[in-house]
Design an enzyme around this catalytic site. Sequence first.
Site, PDB file in Angstrom:
ATOM      1  N   ALA A  67       0.761  -1.097  -0.054  1.00 39.75           N
ATOM      2  CA  ALA A  67      -0.083   0.187  -0.009  1.00 39.75           C
ATOM      3  C   ALA A  67       0.831   1.291  -0.151  1.00 39.75           C
ATOM      4  O   ALA A  67       0.491   1.997  -1.018  1.00 39.75           O
ATOM      5  CB  ALA A  67      -0.813  -0.041   1.189  1.00 39.75           C
ATOM      6  N   ARG A  72       5.977   9.824 -10.900  1.00 41.76           N
ATOM      7  CA  ARG A  72       5.247  11.263 -11.781  1.00 41.76           C
ATOM      8  C   ARG A  72       6.070  12.489 -11.510  1.00 41.76           C
ATOM      9  O   ARG A  72       5.745  13.373 -12.364  1.00 41.76           O
ATOM     10  CB  ARG A  72       3.869  11.304 -11.137  1.00 41.76           C
ATOM     11  N   GLU A  74      10.814  -5.808  -1.889  1.00 40.94           N
ATOM     12  CA  GLU A  74       9.595  -6.520  -1.160  1.00 40.94           C
ATOM     13  C   GLU A  74      10.119  -8.114  -0.935  1.00 40.94           C
ATOM     14  O   GLU A  74      10.544  -8.690  -1.699  1.00 40.94           O
ATOM     15  CB  GLU A  74       8.498  -6.553  -2.335  1.00 40.94           C
ATOM     16  N   ALA A  88      -3.867  -6.650  -3.038  1.00 42.22           N
ATOM     17  CA  ALA A  88      -4.899  -6.136  -2.148  1.00 42.22           C
ATOM     18  C   ALA A  88      -5.061  -7.041  -1.047  1.00 42.22           C
ATOM     19  O   ALA A  88      -5.811  -7.819  -0.716  1.00 42.22           O
ATOM     20  CB  ALA A  88      -6.276  -5.968  -3.158  1.00 42.22           C
ATOM     21  N   CYS A 107      -6.603  -5.949   1.673  1.00 37.49           N
ATOM     22  CA  CYS A 107      -8.030  -5.969   2.137  1.00 37.49           C
ATOM     23  C   CYS A 107      -8.827  -6.687   1.289  1.00 37.49           C
ATOM     24  O   CYS A 107      -9.954  -7.093   1.893  1.00 37.49           O
ATOM     25  CB  CYS A 107      -8.657  -4.355   1.793  1.00 37.49           C
ATOM     26  N   ASP A 141       1.826   1.457   8.118  1.00 34.98           N
ATOM     27  CA  ASP A 141       1.225   0.769   9.390  1.00 34.98           C
ATOM     28  C   ASP A 141       2.617   0.769  10.371  1.00 34.98           C
ATOM     29  O   ASP A 141       2.476   0.663  11.498  1.00 34.98           O
ATOM     30  CB  ASP A 141       1.095  -0.665   9.115  1.00 34.98           C
ATOM     31  N   ALA A 174      -5.390   1.221   5.010  1.00 34.14           N
ATOM     32  CA  ALA A 174      -4.829   1.424   3.944  1.00 34.14           C
ATOM     33  C   ALA A 174      -4.942   2.791   3.387  1.00 34.14           C
ATOM     34  O   ALA A 174      -4.025   3.362   2.635  1.00 34.14           O
ATOM     35  CB  ALA A 174      -5.742   0.610   3.117  1.00 34.14           C
ATOM     36  N   ASN A 205      -1.643   4.935   1.815  1.00 35.10           N
ATOM     37  CA  ASN A 205      -1.426   5.486   0.557  1.00 35.10           C
ATOM     38  C   ASN A 205      -1.278   6.934   0.670  1.00 35.10           C
ATOM     39  O   ASN A 205      -0.330   7.360  -0.291  1.00 35.10           O
ATOM     40  CB  ASN A 205      -2.833   5.269  -0.089  1.00 35.10           C
ATOM     41  N   TYR A 262     -30.647  14.091  -2.762  1.00 32.96           N
ATOM     42  CA  TYR A 262     -31.855  13.694  -2.379  1.00 32.96           C
ATOM     43  C   TYR A 262     -32.641  13.277  -3.572  1.00 32.96           C
ATOM     44  O   TYR A 262     -32.907  14.153  -4.252  1.00 32.96           O
ATOM     45  CB  TYR A 262     -32.555  14.637  -1.354  1.00 32.96           C
TER      46      TYR A 262
HETATM   47  P1  FAD Z   1       1.757  -3.390   3.674  1.00 36.54           P
HETATM   48  O1  FAD Z   1       0.720  -2.994   2.753  1.00 36.54           O
HETATM   49  O2  FAD Z   1       1.351  -4.399   4.854  1.00 36.54           O
HETATM   50  O3  FAD Z   1       3.066  -3.697   2.950  1.00 36.54           O
HETATM   51  C1  FAD Z   1       4.204  -3.795   3.694  1.00 36.54           C
HETATM   52  C2  FAD Z   1       5.089  -4.933   2.765  1.00 36.54           C
HETATM   53  O4  FAD Z   1       6.507  -4.723   3.319  1.00 36.54           O
HETATM   54  C3  FAD Z   1       4.755  -6.290   2.932  1.00 36.54           C
HETATM   55  O5  FAD Z   1       4.316  -6.943   1.778  1.00 36.54           O
HETATM   56  C4  FAD Z   1       6.055  -6.893   3.708  1.00 36.54           C
HETATM   57  O6  FAD Z   1       6.352  -8.225   2.986  1.00 36.54           O
HETATM   58  C5  FAD Z   1       7.162  -6.078   3.087  1.00 36.54           C
HETATM   59  N1  FAD Z   1       8.386  -6.020   4.007  1.00 36.54           N
HETATM   60  C6  FAD Z   1       8.401  -5.994   5.521  1.00 36.54           C
HETATM   61  N2  FAD Z   1       9.474  -6.000   5.856  1.00 36.54           N
HETATM   62  C7  FAD Z   1      10.248  -5.993   4.703  1.00 36.54           C
HETATM   63  C8  FAD Z   1      11.697  -6.061   4.625  1.00 36.54           C
HETATM   64  N3  FAD Z   1      12.468  -6.113   5.803  1.00 36.54           N
HETATM   65  N4  FAD Z   1      12.383  -6.058   3.396  1.00 36.54           N
HETATM   66  C9  FAD Z   1      11.254  -6.144   2.274  1.00 36.54           C
HETATM   67  N5  FAD Z   1       9.985  -6.186   2.330  1.00 36.54           N
HETATM   68  C10 FAD Z   1       9.462  -6.271   3.721  1.00 36.54           C
HETATM   69  N6  FAD Z   1      -7.172  -1.424   5.845  1.00 36.54           N
HETATM   70  C11 FAD Z   1      -8.321  -0.640   5.394  1.00 36.54           C
HETATM   71  O7  FAD Z   1      -8.291   0.394   5.295  1.00 36.54           O
HETATM   72  N7  FAD Z   1      -9.375  -1.398   4.955  1.00 36.54           N
HETATM   73  C12 FAD Z   1      -9.660  -2.706   4.819  1.00 36.54           C
HETATM   74  O8  FAD Z   1     -10.700  -3.060   4.420  1.00 36.54           O
HETATM   75  C13 FAD Z   1      -8.429  -3.324   5.060  1.00 36.54           C
HETATM   76  N8  FAD Z   1      -8.750  -4.753   5.182  1.00 36.54           N
HETATM   77  C14 FAD Z   1      -7.328  -5.496   5.449  1.00 36.54           C
HETATM   78  C15 FAD Z   1      -7.799  -6.949   5.415  1.00 36.54           C
HETATM   79  C16 FAD Z   1      -6.396  -7.740   5.641  1.00 36.54           C
HETATM   80  C17 FAD Z   1      -6.501  -9.235   5.820  1.00 36.54           C
HETATM   81  C18 FAD Z   1      -5.139  -7.049   6.184  1.00 36.54           C
HETATM   82  C19 FAD Z   1      -3.880  -7.898   6.335  1.00 36.54           C
HETATM   83  C20 FAD Z   1      -5.100  -5.694   6.277  1.00 36.54           C
HETATM   84  C21 FAD Z   1      -6.236  -4.769   5.941  1.00 36.54           C
HETATM   85  N9  FAD Z   1      -6.296  -3.463   6.045  1.00 36.54           N
HETATM   86  C22 FAD Z   1      -7.228  -2.870   5.676  1.00 36.54           C
HETATM   87  C23 FAD Z   1      -4.891  -2.870   6.256  1.00 36.54           C
HETATM   88  C24 FAD Z   1      -4.104  -2.222   5.188  1.00 36.54           C
HETATM   89  O9  FAD Z   1      -3.967  -3.257   4.308  1.00 36.54           O
HETATM   90  C25 FAD Z   1      -2.685  -1.891   5.611  1.00 36.54           C
HETATM   91  O10 FAD Z   1      -3.085  -0.525   6.601  1.00 36.54           O
HETATM   92  C26 FAD Z   1      -1.989  -1.229   4.591  1.00 36.54           C
HETATM   93  O11 FAD Z   1      -1.631  -2.297   3.537  1.00 36.54           O
HETATM   94  C27 FAD Z   1      -0.428  -0.757   5.197  1.00 36.54           C
HETATM   95  O12 FAD Z   1       0.366  -0.387   4.160  1.00 36.54           O
HETATM   96  P2  FAD Z   1       1.765  -0.616   4.322  1.00 36.54           P
HETATM   97  O13 FAD Z   1       2.379  -0.083   3.236  1.00 36.54           O
HETATM   98  O14 FAD Z   1       2.208   0.262   5.665  1.00 36.54           O
HETATM   99  O15 FAD Z   1       2.043  -2.126   4.641  1.00 36.54           O
END
Ligand code: FAD
Length: 553
Positions: free
Chosen positions: A16, A27, A38, A46, A48, A290, A308, A312, A434
């Site tokens: 995300a 861009r 990654e 996705a 979510c 996160d 998410a 973003n 409405y």
């Molecule tokens: P992520 O999207 O988790 O990406 C982090 C990535 O970093 C991972 O792929 C990981 O493998 C990689 N990584 C970590 N450490 C390392 C390293 N040392 N070297 C290389 N790569 C590494 N949020 C919502 O707002 N609405 C929803 O409906 C929702 N549903 C969800 C459902 C599920 C099952 C899950 C798990 C999460 C959900 N979330 C939802 C939360 C949302 O997905 C996260 O808040 C968001 O993805 C966070 O983005 P991020 O980039 O911080 O981490």
Amino acid sequence: MSAETMRRVLIVGGVAGGASCAARLRRLDERADIHIFERGPHVSFANCGLPYYIGDVIPREEDLLVAGPQIFEKRFRIHVHANTEAVAIDRAAGELRVRDLTTGGERSERFDHLVLSPGASPIRPPLPGIDRPGIFTLRNIPDSVTIREWIAGRRAKSAVIVGGGFIGLEMAENLARRGLEVTVVEMLNQVMPPFDPEMAEYVAAELRAQGVRLALGDGVAAFEEGPGGNILVKTASGAEYAGDMVVLSIGVRPDTALAKAAGLELGPRGGIKTDDQMRTSDPRIFAIGDAVEVRDWVTGAPVLIPLAGPANRQGRIAADALCGRDSKFRGTQGTAICGIFELQAAATGASEKALRRAEFTDFETLALHPNNHAGYYPGAEKIHMKIIFRTSDGLLLGAQAVGRAGVDRRIDVIAALIQKHGTVFDLEESELCYAPQFGTAKDAINFAGMAAANVLRGDVALAHWHEPAQEGTLFLDVRSPEEFAGGHVAGALNIPLETLRDRLTEIPAGADIRAYCAVGIRGYLATRVLFQNGIPARNLSGGFHSAPAKMRA
Ligand code: FAD
């Protein structure tokens, strides 16, 4: 410009936050040399959608891939290194140490700037038996594939979900939809921890109605082998729940290992500390998503809110900052929505319990149950709403809504207003679209604003169902005798609104009058009649619809 003189930006984590940062950066800066590292096999997937892939709602794994490495490479000229883990940051040398997880080989990558978006890991507490096969967490596509394979391979018929938060409940729904018997074990006395308990009760009722068993107020203590080789979940109270599989969804912890080892500052809640442009304590390194701590938009306190949308937006802001723009992250207000079978539950801003925990006292709450659209148009549904606002000036602090339709729109409107420091008077005046199938000329949002503004203008005083009755408390039920006969507050006096003016003498002088009707409107009208006849009275917020089960006779 040669590769040596291009600035090199490395991004750790390609989902995300990381993916949106990389794309925005391209861009804005056509010449930057951008690399995503990654650990997993996929970027930009996705998360979510994972529960819905497990539930067969999303039929194919590839549907979860938002943008593959080819798109990044060809459209954006962003180099994706999948299955490559960042293992150390050498800040002095400006190098990231990475390990190719397919070969085990390590190398160092030079950076001018580094962006950390490693996300958060599901919590796996060190409980006895936690490593037994069949106990899963859900974070990425491989996790969801493993869960699907387990269900198919074991012909799983039952599941225990540990944790009744958003992901736990989405898993409960999806496993139930696949025909599994589902039990949710939750340590708190309610599901959906960000919601206030009375709002979470609507969600619990829907889960029970759909056949999901809820074990609330009980923490998991251990996992053992159960009869027939399934898993026995033992709780602190001594209860046992057996399932062919267990999904642990008790929250996530920010992935801060890399940042911590590199000496980057962490915040009081354990997330990576950044400024409002997502810059860490090292100005060459940014952190987003996160893994970072953010400022709660309402209380101003540092918080961890893994969602998410903020991830973003932060990715975009970090890219802006890398290009010298002055975009700033405003903070997070926790706007979130969850589908639970036929129900939608959404919230934004602070809950009442969070404000009480933070020892805020300058606030009032209001419960109401308006229709999602005109009652005369077929299919109208009630939205159970709660709004929370500052008593001193009407500033909106939070809102929660649960219903079968129209919940998202109402919470989104309030969320946008909260971000603009809106008040209940803004809700009152909001001009919203409405037609009878979409809303009411006086929308649920306007109703909420008008009712709250009435309180602040002194036109009505509110009482709350959780206030204990005292000597002299009179529950005045102003509904019809038929409604009264169908259920009322124990000991209530029934004087229908239409006869109230003629029966004022029946009301004992000096009583602490708490008037109620079905949803609060007739109760309000009754208090106006009483006020203007010199009888102080308060309207019970939300009416009988909001009355707790224990008060009903
Ligand atoms: P992520 O999207 O988790 O990406 C982090 C990535 O970093 C991972 O792929 C990981 O493998 C990689 N990584 C970590 N450490 C390392 C390293 N040392 N070297 C290389 N790569 C590494 N949020 C919502 O707002 N609405 C929803 O409906 C929702 N549903 C969800 C459902 C599920 C099952 C899950 C798990 C999460 C959900 N979330 C939802 C939360 C949302 O997905 C996260 O808040 C968001 O993805 C966070 O983005 P991020 O980039 O911080 O981490």
